[in-house]
Scaffold this motif. Sequence first.
Motif, PDB file in Angstrom:
ATOM      1  N   ALA A  29      13.170  73.972  36.877  1.00 22.72           N
ATOM      2  CA  ALA A  29      13.400  74.712  35.630  1.00 22.72           C
ATOM      3  C   ALA A  29      14.385  73.959  34.741  1.00 22.72           C
ATOM      4  O   ALA A  29      15.352  73.364  35.225  1.00 22.72           O
ATOM      5  N   THR A  30      14.128  73.976  33.437  1.00 21.59           N
ATOM      6  CA  THR A  30      15.043  73.353  32.485  1.00 21.59           C
ATOM      7  C   THR A  30      15.588  74.364  31.484  1.00 21.59           C
ATOM      8  O   THR A  30      16.607  74.125  30.862  1.00 21.59           O
ATOM      9  N   GLU A  31      14.898  75.478  31.314  1.00 21.23           N
ATOM     10  CA  GLU A  31      15.360  76.552  30.432  1.00 21.23           C
ATOM     11  C   GLU A  31      16.022  77.602  31.313  1.00 21.23           C
ATOM     12  O   GLU A  31      15.438  78.621  31.664  1.00 21.23           O
ATOM     13  N   PHE A  32      17.280  77.345  31.681  1.00 21.75           N
ATOM     14  CA  PHE A  32      17.969  78.148  32.694  1.00 21.75           C
ATOM     15  C   PHE A  32      18.123  79.610  32.294  1.00 21.75           C
ATOM     16  O   PHE A  32      17.952  80.509  33.114  1.00 21.75           O
ATOM     17  N   GLY A  33      18.458  79.882  31.045  1.00 23.77           N
ATOM     18  CA  GLY A  33      18.634  81.257  30.593  1.00 23.77           C
ATOM     19  C   GLY A  33      17.336  82.033  30.584  1.00 23.77           C
ATOM     20  O   GLY A  33      17.293  83.197  30.999  1.00 23.77           O
ATOM     21  N   LEU A  34      16.263  81.398  30.117  1.00 26.93           N
ATOM     22  CA  LEU A  34      14.961  82.070  30.126  1.00 26.93           C
ATOM     23  C   LEU A  34      14.488  82.295  31.554  1.00 26.93           C
ATOM     24  O   LEU A  34      13.865  83.318  31.854  1.00 26.93           O
ATOM     25  N   GLU A  35      14.799  81.364  32.434  1.00 24.18           N
ATOM     26  CA  GLU A  35      14.461  81.539  33.846  1.00 24.18           C
ATOM     27  C   GLU A  35      15.184  82.766  34.392  1.00 24.18           C
ATOM     28  O   GLU A  35      14.583  83.593  35.091  1.00 24.18           O
ATOM     29  N   ALA A  36      16.460  82.916  34.064  1.00 24.10           N
ATOM     30  CA  ALA A  36      17.235  84.070  34.534  1.00 24.10           C
ATOM     31  C   ALA A  36      16.615  85.369  34.028  1.00 24.10           C
ATOM     32  O   ALA A  36      16.444  86.323  34.792  1.00 24.10           O
ATOM     33  N   ALA A  37      16.269  85.417  32.737  1.00 26.70           N
ATOM     34  CA  ALA A  37      15.678  86.628  32.167  1.00 26.70           C
ATOM     35  C   ALA A  37      14.374  86.982  32.882  1.00 26.70           C
ATOM     36  O   ALA A  37      14.144  88.143  33.239  1.00 26.70           O
ATOM     37  N   THR A  38      13.546  85.977  33.116  1.00 28.56           N
ATOM     38  CA  THR A  38      12.268  86.201  33.787  1.00 28.56           C
ATOM     39  C   THR A  38      12.479  86.654  35.223  1.00 28.56           C
ATOM     40  O   THR A  38      11.893  87.645  35.661  1.00 28.56           O
ATOM     41  N   GLU A  39      13.311  85.940  35.958  1.00 34.75           N
ATOM     42  CA  GLU A  39      13.537  86.255  37.371  1.00 34.75           C
ATOM     43  C   GLU A  39      14.191  87.626  37.560  1.00 34.75           C
ATOM     44  O   GLU A  39      13.918  88.313  38.537  1.00 34.75           O
ATOM     45  N   LEU A  40      15.055  88.008  36.622  1.00 32.28           N
ATOM     46  CA  LEU A  40      15.757  89.289  36.733  1.00 32.28           C
ATOM     47  C   LEU A  40      14.989  90.422  36.059  1.00 32.28           C
ATOM     48  O   LEU A  40      15.395  91.587  36.148  1.00 32.28           O
ATOM     49  N   GLY A  41      13.902  90.082  35.345  1.00 34.10           N
ATOM     50  CA  GLY A  41      13.077  91.096  34.713  1.00 34.10           C
ATOM     51  C   GLY A  41      13.763  91.825  33.568  1.00 34.10           C
ATOM     52  O   GLY A  41      13.594  93.024  33.401  1.00 34.10           O
ATOM     53  N   ILE A  42      14.541  91.072  32.785  1.00 29.51           N
ATOM     54  CA  ILE A  42      15.251  91.691  31.654  1.00 29.51           C
ATOM     55  C   ILE A  42      14.889  90.978  30.353  1.00 29.51           C
ATOM     56  O   ILE A  42      14.438  89.840  30.359  1.00 29.51           O
ATOM     57  N   ASN A  43      15.128  91.662  29.260  1.00 25.75           N
ATOM     58  CA  ASN A  43      14.853  91.138  27.931  1.00 25.75           C
ATOM     59  C   ASN A  43      15.748  89.931  27.654  1.00 25.75           C
ATOM     60  O   ASN A  43      16.959  89.992  27.859  1.00 25.75           O
ATOM     61  N   ALA A  44      15.163  88.849  27.153  1.00 27.09           N
ATOM     62  CA  ALA A  44      15.908  87.608  26.905  1.00 27.09           C
ATOM     63  C   ALA A  44      17.038  87.791  25.892  1.00 27.09           C
ATOM     64  O   ALA A  44      18.002  87.026  25.914  1.00 27.09           O
TER      65      ALA A  44
END
Length: 162
Positions: A29-44
């Motif tokens: 992964a290179t888009e760390f924040g978007l990865e976090a939002a996706t993995e945690l199931g929350i709005n970016a």
Amino acid sequence: MALGTPATVALDALGIAFTAHPYDHNPSATEFGLEAATELGINAERVFKTLMAMVDSELVVAVVPVSGKLDLKALAMAVHGKKAVMADPIVAQRRTGYVVGGISPVGQKTAHRTVIDETVELFDTVFVSGGKRGFDIELAPSDLVRATRATIAAVARNSLHL
């Protein structure tokens, strides 16, 4: 104390409540924040990334939603500077004590002036890096401001606005 990162240690020392959110980080992964939002199931818009910029001759931390981009001109204006450019990632790692993709605005090795985008005030809680890839912390915006001694200003583009 969740994972015992410098960020969680700093929050504990300040008596600031937070919720730890570890997730499985994908090494490619290179888009760390978007990865976090996706993995945690929350709005970016609720996940904020920590960036470092050089404003004139000062390193400044900017905290903006992962759904947007840092507006360097607005950041410079927010700290009464003339020009801002992104800091070298190696310098950011050295000065914060964190690795890129895991830089938390809280508990940095060297304290820096910090500006958080005004959209932080739209939410009851927001997510920021907890100090390592695959680990975010959730806390109230007012607590994030207190922990980082930040100012709030419009420093993001292409995200929600107040």
